[in-house]
Design an enzyme around this catalytic site. Structure first.
Site, PDB file in Angstrom:
ATOM      1  N   ASP A  92       0.836  -1.201   0.000  1.00  0.00           N
ATOM      2  CA  ASP A  92       0.000   0.000   0.000  1.00  0.00           C
ATOM      3  C   ASP A  92       0.874   1.256   0.000  1.00  0.00           C
ATOM      4  O   ASP A  92       0.576   2.234  -0.687  1.00  0.00           O
ATOM      5  CB  ASP A  92      -0.931   0.025   1.216  1.00  0.00           C
ATOM      6  CG  ASP A  92      -2.110  -0.922   1.084  1.00  0.00           C
ATOM      7  OD1 ASP A  92      -2.423  -1.360  -0.043  1.00  0.00           O
ATOM      8  OD2 ASP A  92      -2.727  -1.227   2.126  1.00  0.00           O
ATOM      9  N   GLU A  93       1.948   1.209   0.786  1.00  0.00           N
ATOM     10  CA  GLU A  93       2.895   2.323   0.850  1.00  0.00           C
ATOM     11  C   GLU A  93       3.506   2.574  -0.533  1.00  0.00           C
ATOM     12  O   GLU A  93       3.604   3.712  -0.986  1.00  0.00           O
ATOM     13  CB  GLU A  93       3.975   1.947   1.858  1.00  0.00           C
ATOM     14  CG  GLU A  93       4.812   3.040   2.389  1.00  0.00           C
ATOM     15  CD  GLU A  93       5.721   2.521   3.494  1.00  0.00           C
ATOM     16  OE1 GLU A  93       5.274   2.455   4.652  1.00  0.00           O
ATOM     17  OE2 GLU A  93       6.877   2.187   3.188  1.00  0.00           O
ATOM     18  N   LEU A  94       3.903   1.510  -1.209  1.00  0.00           N
ATOM     19  CA  LEU A  94       4.478   1.617  -2.546  1.00  0.00           C
ATOM     20  C   LEU A  94       3.490   2.264  -3.517  1.00  0.00           C
ATOM     21  O   LEU A  94       3.857   3.148  -4.299  1.00  0.00           O
ATOM     22  CB  LEU A  94       4.899   0.242  -3.062  1.00  0.00           C
ATOM     23  CG  LEU A  94       5.435   0.193  -4.489  1.00  0.00           C
ATOM     24  CD1 LEU A  94       6.703   1.033  -4.631  1.00  0.00           C
ATOM     25  CD2 LEU A  94       5.706  -1.258  -4.894  1.00  0.00           C
TER      26      LEU A  94
END
Length: 166
Positions: A92-94
């Protein structure tokens, strides 16, 4: 913002950045070694870096604070290690980092830590295992799984650093 790390002009008005660098990494692989050394080195050069120091639970939603830190960073260093894809949080961060790259002009630097970019691009080895688990949990055609796969393919195509066999 309390402090600014710099400015860029991706739109008509300059953008203020709170952090020079956002560090994205899988804690269990790199936190106490590579990341701690990288963070200390950046800090010693006066580079303001954001490193999440909380232990994150698998399955938790990415926090608003973390999303804001990504948006407020001029660069993102994405340290892709063997277990990176096993973390929904990292994936999700990516996706958020790539969104900021496309919409805010954030620059990214991938570091393939003990990985080859082709392992990431083609979901080989631990990346393939991780995606089989995500697909069985969320469904093979899940929009989320598709976004994660696309994000990994995109970042694997960027020029970066590779530490495997070095």
């Amino acid at each position: 913002m309390a402090s600014t790390a710099g400015e860029t002009s991706s739109s008509s008005s300059p953008r203020s950045w709170k952090h020079h660098v956002f560090l994205s990494f899988r804690g269990e692989d790199t936190r106490n070694g590579f990341i701690s050394h990288l963070y200390a080195s950046l800090r010693s050069k006066g580079i303001i870096s954001y490193k999440d120091d909380n232990n994150l639970s698998t399955g938790d939603d990415i926090s608003d604070e973390l999303l804001k830190a990504i948006e407020e960073s001029m660069f993102a260093v994405i340290v892709i290690s063997p277990n990176y894809a096993s973390s929904p949080w990292c994936l999700d961060e990516l996706c958020k980092i790539l969104e900021c790259k496309n919409n805010l002009g954030q620059r990214i630097v991938p570091v393939f830590y003990d990985m080859e970019p082709s392992d990431v691009r083609h979901l080989k080895e631990t990346f393939g295992e991780a995606f089989r688990k995500h697909e069985s949990r969320l469904g093979e055609e899940s929009d989320k799984v598709r976004r994660w796969r696309d994000a990994l393919t995109e970042v694997a195509g960027y020029s970066g650093c590779c530490s495997k066999n070095r």
